[in-house]
Enzyme design. Structure first.
Site, PDB file in Angstrom:
ATOM      1  N   GLY A 281       0.799  -1.215   0.000  1.00 15.15           N
ATOM      2  CA  GLY A 281       0.000   0.000   0.000  1.00 15.15           C
ATOM      3  C   GLY A 281       0.832   1.263   0.000  1.00 15.15           C
ATOM      4  O   GLY A 281       0.446   2.273  -0.604  1.00 15.15           O
TER       5      GLY A 281
ATOM      6  N   ASP B 291      -7.256   0.819   6.262  1.00 15.19           N
ATOM      7  CA  ASP B 291      -7.908  -0.248   7.038  1.00 15.19           C
ATOM      8  C   ASP B 291      -6.844  -1.281   7.389  1.00 15.19           C
ATOM      9  O   ASP B 291      -6.823  -2.390   6.865  1.00 15.19           O
ATOM     10  CB  ASP B 291      -9.030  -0.846   6.184  1.00 15.19           C
ATOM     11  CG  ASP B 291      -9.810  -1.931   6.895  1.00 15.19           C
ATOM     12  OD1 ASP B 291      -9.504  -2.208   8.070  1.00 15.19           O
ATOM     13  OD2 ASP B 291     -10.720  -2.513   6.274  1.00 15.19           O
ATOM     14  N   SER B 292      -5.946  -0.889   8.279  1.00 17.31           N
ATOM     15  CA  SER B 292      -4.744  -1.683   8.524  1.00 17.31           C
ATOM     16  C   SER B 292      -4.848  -2.519   9.792  1.00 17.31           C
ATOM     17  O   SER B 292      -5.744  -2.331  10.615  1.00 17.31           O
ATOM     18  CB  SER B 292      -3.532  -0.756   8.652  1.00 17.31           C
ATOM     19  OG  SER B 292      -3.645   0.026   9.825  1.00 17.31           O
TER      20      SER B 292
END
Length: 275
Positions: A138, A155-156
């Protein structure tokens, strides 16, 4: 004999879950992956021993990380999700009719594969024609794209290991450049009970880059302390001042127009972290 999953949430505290069935366990290129069926919370995705999502309460996290920024932006057409290979955030993003394309950038293809197989309630929109699943880093993806996305959702997993680089000012600067001129960024930013230093640092880093920075909270039973923070950075629109007078046109279980406003009212000890 009962089988229990023990999740060490912090050094001196843990949660346990009674397992009905182990559906899959494997070591991927990046992490240990398991999906188990539990008595209390249904099916559960576990990465490196840490619970990521459950069928029982996933809607809280996925609705709040999605609908706060997407209802703040007046016309979100292109959305990037960094992480989120379970697909829950994609599902919520595609409830918004203005969205023409959502890119899911997930580093571990096995997360996507196993969630599509075992968590269909969460991953149900990953094959939607509007969704592009990109398997890769990402950080590199964001660096390679400029002025492209209206909303970026980070959204880690927790800020350790493969996800560590997704927290911090250098990455947020890249996100700023990846957004359109009125874009919005949001990230999950841990619990202020157990990790106040993370919450404080992330907010400080974001505030140095985005003209509008806000912190809000949600109650998520599965996550450590059950009290979870999200940090939002915006180039133009203030999520606290957005006009939500029009009728809510999507189905939700947690998010409401009233909650959109209320979630920004912080307990004093959390508010102090933003100063």
């Amino acid at each position: 004999m009962d089988l229990w999953l023990r999740e060490g949430q912090i050094e001196d505290a843990a949660m346990t879950y009674k397992i009905k069935e182990t559906l899959v366990t494997k070591k991927t290129k990046y992490q240990e992956l398991a999906i188990v069926d539990t008595y209390a919370l249904g099916r559960m995705l576990v990465l490196d021993g840490i619970v990521q999502t459950t069928v029982k309460d996933e809607y809280v996290y996925h609705e709040m990380i999605t609908h706060i920024p997407l209802f703040t932006h007046p016309n979100p057409q292109k959305v990037l999700i960094v992480g989120g290979g379970d697909g829950g955030t994609v599902r919520e993003v595609l409830k918004h009719e203005t969205v023409e394309k959502v890119v899911l950038c997930e580093i571990d293809e096995q997360v996507v594969y196993e969630c599509k197989k075992y968590l269909p309630e969460i991953s149900c929109e990953l094959d939607n024609p509007k969704c592009e699943v990109f398997i890769g880093d990402g950080i590199k993806y964001v660096h390679q794209h400029r002025n492209e996305f209206d909303v970026i959702i980070v959204d880690s997993t927790d800020p350790f290991g493969a996800a560590e680089g997704l927290f911090g000012g250098s990455f947020y600067k890249e996100i700023y450049n990846c957004l359109t001129e009125d874009g919005i960024f949001i990230a999950q930013t841990e619990t202020p009970f157990y990790l106040p230093e993370v919450v404080k640092q992330v907010y400080k880093d974001a505030k140095e880059i985005f003209p509008i920075t806000r912190l809000f909270m949600a109650g998520i039973p599965t996550y450590p302390s059950g009290f979870w923070s999200f940090t939002i950075g915006s180039k133009k629109y203030d999520p606290k001042e957005v006009d939500l007078s029009s009728t809510l046109n999507i189905n939700t279980k947690y998010y409401t127009k009233e909650l959109h406003k209320a979630c920004f009212v912080l307990p004093k000890f959390v508010e102090d972290l933003t100063r």
